[in-house]
Write a protein that holds these residues in place. Structure first.
Motif, short mmCIF file in Angstrom:
data_model
loop_
_atom_site.label_atom_id
_atom_site.label_comp_id
_atom_site.label_asym_id
_atom_site.label_seq_id
_atom_site.Cartn_x
_atom_site.Cartn_y
_atom_site.Cartn_z
N ALA A 61 0.82 -1.16 0.01
CA ALA A 61 -0.09 -0.15 0.15
C ALA A 61 0.87 1.11 -0.22
CB ALA A 61 -0.86 0.04 1.24
N ALA A 62 2.12 1.42 0.78
CA ALA A 62 2.64 2.43 1.01
C ALA A 62 3.33 2.84 -0.27
CB ALA A 62 3.63 2.55 2.12
N ALA A 63 3.90 1.60 -0.98
CA ALA A 63 4.77 1.86 -2.13
C ALA A 63 3.83 2.30 -3.50
CB ALA A 63 5.24 0.40 -2.75
N ASN A 64 2.66 1.73 -3.56
CA ASN A 64 1.90 1.94 -4.53
C ASN A 64 1.01 3.39 -4.57
OD1 ASN A 64 1.40 -0.14 -6.70
ND2 ASN A 64 1.80 -1.35 -4.81
N PHE A 65 0.68 3.73 -3.21
CA PHE A 65 0.12 5.09 -3.27
C PHE A 65 0.88 6.20 -2.74
CE2 PHE A 65 -3.51 2.01 -2.39
CZ PHE A 65 -4.05 2.19 -3.44
N ARG A 66 2.27 5.77 -2.70
CA ARG A 66 3.43 6.85 -2.52
C ARG A 66 3.26 7.48 -1.31
NH1 ARG A 66 5.11 3.74 -6.25
NH2 ARG A 66 5.91 4.62 -8.14
N MET A 67 2.76 6.98 -0.10
CA MET A 67 2.18 7.54 1.05
C MET A 67 2.53 6.67 2.42
SD MET A 67 -1.77 8.55 0.99
CE MET A 67 -1.72 9.19 -0.56
N SER A 68 2.75 6.94 3.60
CA SER A 68 2.67 6.12 4.67
C SER A 68 1.44 5.56 4.60
CB SER A 68 2.94 6.99 6.00
OG SER A 68 1.96 7.73 6.37
N THR A 69 1.31 4.31 5.36
CA THR A 69 -0.19 3.84 5.63
C THR A 69 -0.92 4.62 6.86
OG1 THR A 69 0.96 2.15 6.95
CG2 THR A 69 0.33 1.35 4.91
N ALA A 70 -0.16 5.27 7.66
CA ALA A 70 -0.74 6.18 8.63
C ALA A 70 -1.59 7.13 7.94
CB ALA A 70 0.01 6.99 9.71
N GLU A 71 -1.03 7.72 6.92
CA GLU A 71 -1.99 8.76 6.16
C GLU A 71 -2.98 8.22 5.22
OE1 GLU A 71 0.82 11.77 3.65
OE2 GLU A 71 2.06 10.02 4.23
N LEU A 72 -2.74 6.86 4.70
CA LEU A 72 -3.76 6.06 4.23
C LEU A 72 -4.97 5.86 4.93
CD1 LEU A 72 -1.87 3.50 1.92
CD2 LEU A 72 -3.21 5.48 0.99
N ALA A 73 -4.63 5.38 6.40
CA ALA A 73 -5.69 5.18 7.45
C ALA A 73 -6.34 6.37 7.58
CB ALA A 73 -4.93 4.58 8.63
N GLU A 74 -5.95 7.30 7.72
CA GLU A 74 -6.65 8.83 7.94
C GLU A 74 -7.63 8.91 7.00
OE1 GLU A 74 -4.08 12.22 8.62
OE2 GLU A 74 -2.98 11.44 10.29
N ARG A 75 -7.19 8.63 5.60
CA ARG A 75 -8.22 8.91 4.49
C ARG A 75 -9.31 7.89 4.52
NH1 ARG A 75 -4.49 10.82 -0.77
NH2 ARG A 75 -3.36 12.18 0.32
N VAL A 76 -9.03 6.51 5.12
CA VAL A 76 -9.96 5.54 5.02
C VAL A 76 -11.12 5.95 6.02
CG1 VAL A 76 -10.54 3.24 5.95
CG2 VAL A 76 -8.82 3.60 4.23
N GLN A 77 -10.45 6.53 7.50
CA GLN A 77 -11.57 7.04 8.54
C GLN A 77 -12.38 8.33 7.87
OE1 GLN A 77 -8.53 7.86 11.66
NE2 GLN A 77 -9.07 5.95 12.60
N LYS A 78 -11.69 9.17 7.06
CA LYS A 78 -12.37 10.17 6.45
C LYS A 78 -13.72 9.58 5.89
CE LYS A 78 -8.94 13.71 6.92
NZ LYS A 78 -8.23 14.77 6.18
N GLY A 79 -13.85 8.35 5.27
CA GLY A 79 -14.94 8.02 4.63
C GLY A 79 -14.80 8.15 3.08
N ALA A 80 -13.85 8.73 2.40
CA ALA A 80 -14.08 8.80 1.08
C ALA A 80 -14.30 7.41 0.49
CB ALA A 80 -12.77 9.71 0.63
N PRO A 81 -15.07 7.42 -0.58
CA PRO A 81 -15.59 6.35 -0.92
C PRO A 81 -14.28 5.25 -1.74
CG PRO A 81 -17.17 7.77 -1.88
CD PRO A 81 -16.14 8.49 -1.18
N PHE A 82 -13.43 6.06 -2.63
CA PHE A 82 -12.13 5.31 -3.01
C PHE A 82 -11.61 4.65 -2.02
CE2 PHE A 82 -7.76 5.06 -4.08
CZ PHE A 82 -7.85 4.04 -5.20
N TRP A 83 -11.04 5.57 -0.86
CA TRP A 83 -10.27 4.81 0.35
C TRP A 83 -10.87 3.68 1.14
CZ3 TRP A 83 -5.59 5.45 -1.02
CH2 TRP A 83 -5.08 6.39 -1.50
N THR A 84 -12.27 4.03 1.17
CA THR A 84 -13.15 2.92 2.17
C THR A 84 -13.36 1.40 1.18
OG1 THR A 84 -15.16 3.81 1.52
CG2 THR A 84 -14.20 4.34 3.29
N HIS A 85 -13.00 1.48 -0.11
CA HIS A 85 -13.32 0.47 -0.75
C HIS A 85 -12.18 -0.18 -1.79
CE1 HIS A 85 -17.51 0.64 0.21
NE2 HIS A 85 -17.70 2.23 -0.37
N VAL A 86 -11.31 0.52 -1.87
CA VAL A 86 -10.15 0.03 -2.51
C VAL A 86 -9.63 -1.24 -2.23
CG1 VAL A 86 -8.24 1.16 -1.36
CG2 VAL A 86 -8.00 0.75 -3.62
#
Length: 135
Positions: A61-86
């Protein structure tokens, strides 16, 4: 073009493992290249049986999205459809949970390091230390 070599992955793994030792926690450490292909995985003594899979999914996840998974987890928590379903689009291949960071050399992501076995914060600290060893 900078390639992530086994020697580089081993150096990052060693630094991450030393950080885990300093934190007093067992750790599985996985390093992948920029496309998420496995370069190195070491399962720490006393870690859960599933930590090789989770540390790799974090690193991918970190390699492909070019960000830390801590940042990814924040995006998922915000509920944006892409991040909650990817993760359902590619089940079992990515994990947006604390514990992985991209490896950036000369401004370019060449891979990522993912850790599992401690708390999310410990996993993240160890991954960040390992990635910093290659800067």
């Amino acid at each position: 073009m900078i390639e992530l070599t086994l020697e580089m992955a081993a150096r990052a793994e060693h630094v991450a493992r030393e950080k885990a030792r300093a934190l007093g926690t067992a750790m599985t450490i996985t390093v992948v290249d920029e496309a998420g292909r496995l370069v190195l995985c070491t399962r720490g003594d006393g870690t859960g049986f599933f930590t090789p899979e989770t540390s790799r999914a974090k690193a991918v996840a970190a390699a492909n999205f070019r960000m830390s998974t801590a940042e990814l987890a924040e995006r998922v928590q915000k509920g944006a459809p892409f991040w909650t379903h990817v993760s359902s689009a590619i089940p079992g291949q990515i994990l947006a949970s604390h514990g992985a960071v991209p490896i950036v050399v000369k401004g370019r992501v060449i891979g990522a390091i993912g850790c599992g076995g401690g708390t999310g914060e410990q996993d993240h600290e160890c991954a960040a230390a390992g990635a910093a060893a290659l800067v």
